[in-house]
Motif scaffolding. Sequence first.
Motif, mmCIF file in Angstrom:
data_model
loop_
_atom_site.group_PDB
_atom_site.id
_atom_site.type_symbol
_atom_site.label_atom_id
_atom_site.label_comp_id
_atom_site.label_asym_id
_atom_site.label_seq_id
_atom_site.Cartn_x
_atom_site.Cartn_y
_atom_site.Cartn_z
ATOM 1 N N GLU A 184 0.892 -1.278 -0.099
ATOM 2 C CA GLU A 184 -0.015 0.046 -0.157
ATOM 3 C C GLU A 184 0.713 1.234 0.009
ATOM 4 O O GLU A 184 1.994 1.406 0.524
ATOM 5 C CB GLU A 184 -0.715 -0.085 1.248
ATOM 6 N N HIS A 185 0.279 2.463 -0.570
ATOM 7 C CA HIS A 185 1.092 3.463 -0.637
ATOM 8 C C HIS A 185 1.432 3.987 0.927
ATOM 9 O O HIS A 185 0.727 3.820 1.957
ATOM 10 C CB HIS A 185 0.010 4.735 -1.001
ATOM 11 N N HIS A 186 2.740 4.358 0.829
ATOM 12 C CA HIS A 186 3.333 4.696 2.484
ATOM 13 C C HIS A 186 4.514 5.702 1.927
ATOM 14 O O HIS A 186 4.964 5.990 1.001
ATOM 15 C CB HIS A 186 3.839 3.417 3.188
ATOM 16 N N HIS A 187 4.681 6.259 3.055
ATOM 17 C CA HIS A 187 6.081 7.172 3.146
ATOM 18 C C HIS A 187 6.961 6.622 4.283
ATOM 19 O O HIS A 187 6.748 5.510 4.871
ATOM 20 C CB HIS A 187 5.464 8.487 3.479
ATOM 21 N N HIS A 188 7.952 7.205 4.429
ATOM 22 C CA HIS A 188 9.155 6.908 5.075
ATOM 23 C C HIS A 188 9.646 7.782 6.355
ATOM 24 O O HIS A 188 9.538 8.959 6.247
ATOM 25 C CB HIS A 188 10.293 6.559 4.047
ATOM 26 N N MET A 189 9.890 6.952 7.484
ATOM 27 C CA MET A 189 10.709 7.823 8.557
ATOM 28 C C MET A 189 12.079 7.169 8.605
ATOM 29 O O MET A 189 12.149 5.880 8.992
ATOM 30 C CB MET A 189 9.906 7.456 9.940
ATOM 31 N N VAL A 190 12.985 7.830 8.575
ATOM 32 C CA VAL A 190 14.278 7.280 8.782
ATOM 33 C C VAL A 190 15.180 7.517 9.993
ATOM 34 O O VAL A 190 15.284 8.846 10.147
ATOM 35 C CB VAL A 190 15.332 7.813 7.704
ATOM 36 N N CYS A 191 15.664 6.611 10.546
ATOM 37 C CA CYS A 191 16.203 6.831 12.040
ATOM 38 C C CYS A 191 17.796 7.231 11.497
ATOM 39 O O CYS A 191 18.513 6.496 11.053
ATOM 40 C CB CYS A 191 16.272 5.907 12.991
ATOM 41 N N THR A 192 18.251 8.391 11.793
ATOM 42 C CA THR A 192 19.573 8.961 11.669
ATOM 43 C C THR A 192 20.592 8.400 12.340
ATOM 44 O O THR A 192 21.917 8.353 12.059
ATOM 45 C CB THR A 192 19.552 10.490 11.447
#
Lengths: 148, 148
Positions: free
Chosen positions: B91-99
């Motif tokens: 499904e359509h999604h976006h991202h969170m990136v842990c730096t």
Amino acid sequence: MVGRPWLHGRLRNAGFRLTLPRQAILNVFARNPKHLSAEEIFLSVHRNYPGIGLATVYRTLDLLTQMGLVFKFDFGDGRSRYELASEVIKEHHHHMVCTRCGQIIDYSDFMKKEIKFIKELEVELSKKHKFKINSHQIHFYGSCNRCQ
Amino acid sequence: MVGRPWLHGRLRNAGFRLTLPRQAILNVFARNPKHLSAEEIFLSVHRNYPGIGLATVYRTLDLLTQMGLVFKFDFGDGRSRYELASEVIKEHHHHMVCTRCGQIIDYSDFMKKEIKFIKELEVELSKKHKFKINSHQIHFYGSCNRCQ
DNA sequence: CAATTGGTTGATAATGATTTTCATTTTTAT
DNA sequence: ATAAAAATGAAAATCATTATCAACCAATTG
């Protein structure tokens, strides 16, 4: 140019020095407020300070990025691109990337609305995923004016 | 796994073949729905098909990306990462990136709201900048649950 | 069905951006 | 000043990605 005393202080507090190469690199940003690659910055700096090497440019960009004075982007053209953090000089904006010619368009037309939306979203996401959000990137990809 | 007849047809129409290496690579995505780097995909494929080379993985990823079956991302860790296009499986999604640890979190919690907002924004931006928008990326950067 | 054509492949070499190394220079604290 | 810490330039090293090329394979043609 960019507010030096401010920068000087921020670097010092973190245990770093505002050296000539670093000033020169910051000045490139001030003169040329684009999305510069390391090599472009190197070439620009090199005109005025032929002694400054590419490695120093990379090191400085890394330093400035870590300090949050510069943002690092990847627009898909195989090299990283950098720009001054919005707090330093530019207004908050997002990007449109032309996948044909590579042109990058900054826009801030609907920023108030966008920021409001993002802020709310960040609150909800943070809560739900216990994730502390520090920054975001919004990129649109497509074809620009001339490339359609 | 992934709907083969469909894919077969799409590739054929574009003059390509759905070969064993390509199927193997698509199967990796189906088994492991993450944000895989070319090398990770290569290693995974390599377990079952030791004969398939890294170059083929890159070529296939490039092909699939161009066909829109796979999306290519850069989360700032120095390599490209790929995932199946939403239409194919996810499904359509976006991202969170842990730096800190590099973990990438997909979220689709508030997608209806987001998509609506983005769609409207796209219309306005397209009009104002005469820019035809094909896709977008929204990334949040910060520190995840475990890294705070 | 053999021959031809063109897409596909693996191995390897080449490329290009970025990082590391290291000896030297500059700056700061003592 | 002088020792200690940072920073630098040049060059080598690294690492992801791309190009090359001969061998393969599938599909089409005669």
